[in-house]
Design a protein around this motif. Structure first.
Motif, PDB file in Angstrom:
ATOM      1  N   ALA A 130      12.695  -2.041 -77.644  1.00  0.00           N
ATOM      2  CA  ALA A 130      11.345  -0.952 -78.599  1.00  0.00           C
ATOM      3  C   ALA A 130      12.372   0.479 -78.880  1.00  0.00           C
ATOM      4  N   THR A 131      13.554   0.528 -77.369  1.00  0.00           N
ATOM      5  CA  THR A 131      14.235   1.810 -77.329  1.00  0.00           C
ATOM      6  C   THR A 131      15.492   1.619 -76.148  1.00  0.00           C
ATOM      7  N   VAL A 132      16.704   2.170 -77.102  1.00  0.00           N
ATOM      8  CA  VAL A 132      17.967   1.909 -76.250  1.00  0.00           C
ATOM      9  C   VAL A 132      18.617   2.977 -76.323  1.00  0.00           C
ATOM     10  N   ARG A 133      18.673   3.190 -75.134  1.00  0.00           N
ATOM     11  CA  ARG A 133      20.025   4.856 -75.171  1.00  0.00           C
ATOM     12  C   ARG A 133      20.584   4.022 -74.115  1.00  0.00           C
ATOM     13  N   ARG A 134      21.977   4.677 -74.652  1.00  0.00           N
ATOM     14  CA  ARG A 134      22.624   4.998 -73.546  1.00  0.00           C
ATOM     15  C   ARG A 134      23.379   4.782 -71.868  1.00  0.00           C
ATOM     16  N   ALA A 135      23.776   4.202 -71.441  1.00  0.00           N
ATOM     17  CA  ALA A 135      23.957   4.576 -70.046  1.00  0.00           C
ATOM     18  C   ALA A 135      25.274   5.135 -69.587  1.00  0.00           C
ATOM     19  N   PRO A 136      25.772   5.219 -68.576  1.00  0.00           N
ATOM     20  CA  PRO A 136      26.892   5.716 -68.296  1.00  0.00           C
ATOM     21  C   PRO A 136      27.940   4.293 -68.474  1.00  0.00           C
ATOM     22  N   VAL A 137      27.605   3.573 -68.498  1.00  0.00           N
ATOM     23  CA  VAL A 137      28.085   2.522 -68.549  1.00  0.00           C
ATOM     24  C   VAL A 137      27.405   1.287 -69.425  1.00  0.00           C
ATOM     25  N   GLY A 138      27.658   0.882 -70.450  1.00  0.00           N
ATOM     26  CA  GLY A 138      25.841   0.238 -70.851  1.00  0.00           C
ATOM     27  C   GLY A 138      24.880   1.020 -71.121  1.00  0.00           C
ATOM     28  N   TRP A 139      24.180   0.056 -71.559  1.00  0.00           N
ATOM     29  CA  TRP A 139      22.745   0.749 -72.055  1.00  0.00           C
ATOM     30  C   TRP A 139      21.849   0.287 -71.647  1.00  0.00           C
ATOM     31  N   LEU A 140      20.586   1.177 -71.816  1.00  0.00           N
ATOM     32  CA  LEU A 140      19.645   0.723 -71.009  1.00  0.00           C
ATOM     33  C   LEU A 140      18.507   0.124 -72.136  1.00  0.00           C
ATOM     34  N   VAL A 141      17.659  -0.641 -71.685  1.00  0.00           N
ATOM     35  CA  VAL A 141      16.537  -1.183 -73.455  1.00  0.00           C
ATOM     36  C   VAL A 141      15.364  -1.189 -72.878  1.00  0.00           C
ATOM     37  N   ILE A 142      14.453  -0.743 -73.674  1.00  0.00           N
ATOM     38  CA  ILE A 142      12.933  -0.857 -73.112  1.00  0.00           C
ATOM     39  C   ILE A 142      12.552  -1.554 -74.212  1.00  0.00           C
ATOM     40  N   THR A 143      11.726  -2.540 -73.250  1.00  0.00           N
ATOM     41  CA  THR A 143      11.625  -3.565 -74.521  1.00  0.00           C
ATOM     42  C   THR A 143       9.320  -3.594 -74.322  1.00  0.00           C
ATOM     43  N   ARG A 144       8.663  -3.630 -75.046  1.00  0.00           N
ATOM     44  CA  ARG A 144       7.179  -4.527 -75.417  1.00  0.00           C
ATOM     45  C   ARG A 144       7.121  -5.819 -75.124  1.00  0.00           C
ATOM     46  N   PRO A 145       7.470  -6.279 -74.384  1.00  0.00           N
ATOM     47  CA  PRO A 145       6.824  -8.123 -74.484  1.00  0.00           C
ATOM     48  C   PRO A 145       5.012  -7.699 -74.838  1.00  0.00           C
ATOM     49  N   ARG A 146       4.498  -7.241 -74.641  1.00  0.00           N
ATOM     50  CA  ARG A 146       3.327  -7.205 -75.289  1.00  0.00           C
ATOM     51  C   ARG A 146       2.670  -6.678 -75.138  1.00  0.00           C
ATOM     52  N   PRO A 147       1.637  -5.945 -75.658  1.00  0.00           N
ATOM     53  CA  PRO A 147       0.598  -4.991 -75.901  1.00  0.00           C
ATOM     54  C   PRO A 147       0.210  -3.536 -74.650  1.00  0.00           C
ATOM     55  N   GLY A 148       0.379  -3.232 -74.052  1.00  0.00           N
ATOM     56  CA  GLY A 148       0.170  -1.884 -72.949  1.00  0.00           C
ATOM     57  C   GLY A 148       1.516  -2.597 -71.593  1.00  0.00           C
ATOM     58  N   THR A 149       2.365  -4.050 -72.499  1.00  0.00           N
ATOM     59  CA  THR A 149       3.327  -3.386 -70.929  1.00  0.00           C
ATOM     60  C   THR A 149       4.884  -3.046 -71.674  1.00  0.00           C
ATOM     61  N   ALA A 150       5.740  -3.366 -70.624  1.00  0.00           N
ATOM     62  CA  ALA A 150       7.171  -2.530 -71.038  1.00  0.00           C
ATOM     63  C   ALA A 150       7.846  -3.603 -69.869  1.00  0.00           C
ATOM     64  N   GLY A 151       8.919  -3.255 -70.476  1.00  0.00           N
ATOM     65  CA  GLY A 151      10.320  -4.061 -69.508  1.00  0.00           C
ATOM     66  C   GLY A 151      11.515  -2.841 -69.826  1.00  0.00           C
ATOM     67  N   LEU A 152      12.343  -2.512 -68.527  1.00  0.00           N
ATOM     68  CA  LEU A 152      13.338  -2.138 -68.618  1.00  0.00           C
ATOM     69  C   LEU A 152      14.756  -3.166 -68.804  1.00  0.00           C
ATOM     70  N   TRP A 153      16.364  -3.163 -69.163  1.00  0.00           N
ATOM     71  CA  TRP A 153      17.107  -4.222 -68.999  1.00  0.00           C
ATOM     72  C   TRP A 153      17.956  -2.843 -68.639  1.00  0.00           C
TER      73      TRP A 153
END
Length: 410
Positions: A130-153
């Motif tokens: 859903a969304t990707v943002r740079r981290a100091p090293v790498g990236w933080l990725v927000i996911t939407r595995p199902r409607p109404g839920t979220a995850g962070l990688w």
């Protein structure tokens, strides 16, 4: 050598110097600078003095070279950024020439993150992005595995993706790529990430219907559901627990924070009849409006982005019932230096914004204008009445591939 021979040699040397043509002024200045540098290497104190003399001589010769009536544009020995009190111009200023080719942005195509440096990172293990943002090293990725839920990688180019948060209700990441706020059930949390793990976190009971929507300095911006009265509020994690909640129910959306702690830029319901109006919101008074402008026909969802210097807003325009939500003229460039003082402070730009827009410099915004189309908007040119919209196909995209731009970090 006899005195007569010495005297004759001196006369010959002086005659040759008089006969030779004078060196150009620029050569004389270079000679002075060279002598100053040699002296500086030999003796520090003397070198500093000679450098000052050389600077003065170069300035004099520069004035001689221009001649009378020819202006000198700028002083090469004065730092133009030395003064912090630079007034914001009232009118649009010309921007740089647009570079050739598509904008240089990191982009996720399908399950692959393509970087501007030519790298590729496999995201197939994280799920729908859903969304990707740079981290100091790498990236933080927000996911939407199902409607109404979220995850962070947490993702890097050299290791497997690491799940940070799973099966949560909502999550937002600060622009520094380190602070994260999320809601899971009845708990509202905020924490600081370091290398994919939380180094610290704070938990409080979540107010009914509220979820994190962004960061405002050290505070977390909260959005409240319509069933609980709607609007926006702030959570200051440093406050004693349980915190006190205050809301602005008239706030329809927030574009972001203005530079130099000038408040939040958002939309409020105002005017007669009530409609979305641009407003500067006071973070110290429950997001009460400080200034309001109702002249720009902005969309009520507050989809848009403020330029890094706080001069421009590129945002979706309102779409009256029965009109398409995308097409020419469906986003606006708003001059924030004039919109609160004049009735006309916005100009139509490109198609409606899709996903997170990215400012590639102080005057150029890139966003997705369609499934596989990059749109670059030169805000300063459009505000000046010129052409400022360019469209490019997304590199490496095939029909049906989901595309996500990597959000800016400033």
């Amino acid at each position: 050598m006899t005195p007569e021979e010495l005297q004759r040699a001196l006369r010959d040397s002086m005659s040759r110097q008089v006969a030779a043509p004078p060196a150009p002024a620029a050569d004389r200045a270079g000679a002075v600078i060279s002598r100053g540098r040699r002296a500086q290497r030999l003796r520090t104190g003397t070198g500093v003095a000679l450098a000052a003399v050389a600077t003065a001589v170069v300035s004099v010769f520069a004035g001689q070279l221009t001649g009378p009536g020819i202006p000198v544009i700028g002083d090469p020995f004065v730092d133009p950024t030395a003064s912090a009190d630079v007034p914001v111009p009232d009118g649009p200023t010309p921007g740089p020439t647009a570079p050739d080719g598509p904008p240089a942005v990191d982009v996720v195509v399908g399950a692959t993150l393509h970087t501007t440096a030519g790298g590729r990172v496999d995201l197939s293990a994280v799920g729908p992005v859903a969304t990707v943002r740079r981290a100091p090293v790498g990236w933080l990725v927000i996911t939407r595995p199902r409607p109404g839920t979220a995850g962070l990688w947490y993702v890097t180019a050299t290791a497997r993706p690491v799940p940070v948060l799973t099966d949560i209700d909502a999550v937002t990441v600060a622009s520094d790529g380190q602070r994260v706020s999320w809601r899971a059930g009845g708990t509202l949390s905020v924490g600081t990430l370091s290398g994919g793990t939380f180094s610290s976190s704070t938990d409080v009971p979540a107010p009914p219907g509220a979820e994190p929507a962004g960061f405002v300095g050290v505070a977390v911006l909260l959005r409240r559901a319509e069933a609980q009265g709607g609007g926006y509020g702030l959570w200051w994690p440093a406050e004693p627990t349980p915190p006190t909640w205050s809301w602005n129910p008239d706030a329809l959306g927030v574009y972001g924070q203005l530079p130099e702690n000038r408040g939040l830029l958002g939309l409020v319901s105002a005017g007669q009849p009530a409609r979305p109006c641009l407003a500067v919101l006071d973070v110290n008074r429950a997001l009460a409006p400080l200034r309001t402008a109702c002249g720009a026909p902005l969309g009520g969802d507050a989809r848009g982005a403020i330029s890094p210097d706080g001069r421009w807003l590129v945002a979706d325009a309102e779409h009256p019932a029965g009109t398409p939500t995308a097409g020419p003229g469906s986003c606006l460039v708003v001059d924030l230096a004039t919109v609160f003082d004049r009735p006309t402070g916005a100009r139509p730009a490109g198609p409606a914004l899709t996903g997170d827009p990215v400012w590639t410099d102080a005057g150029s915004l890139t966003y997705l204008g369609g499934p596989a189309e990059l749109v670059r908007v030169a805000a300063d040119r459009i505000a000046a009445g010129g052409e400022g919209v360019e469209r490019f196909p997304v590199p490496n995209a095939r029909a049906g591939d989901p595309v996500v731009l990597v959000a800016d970090t400033r």
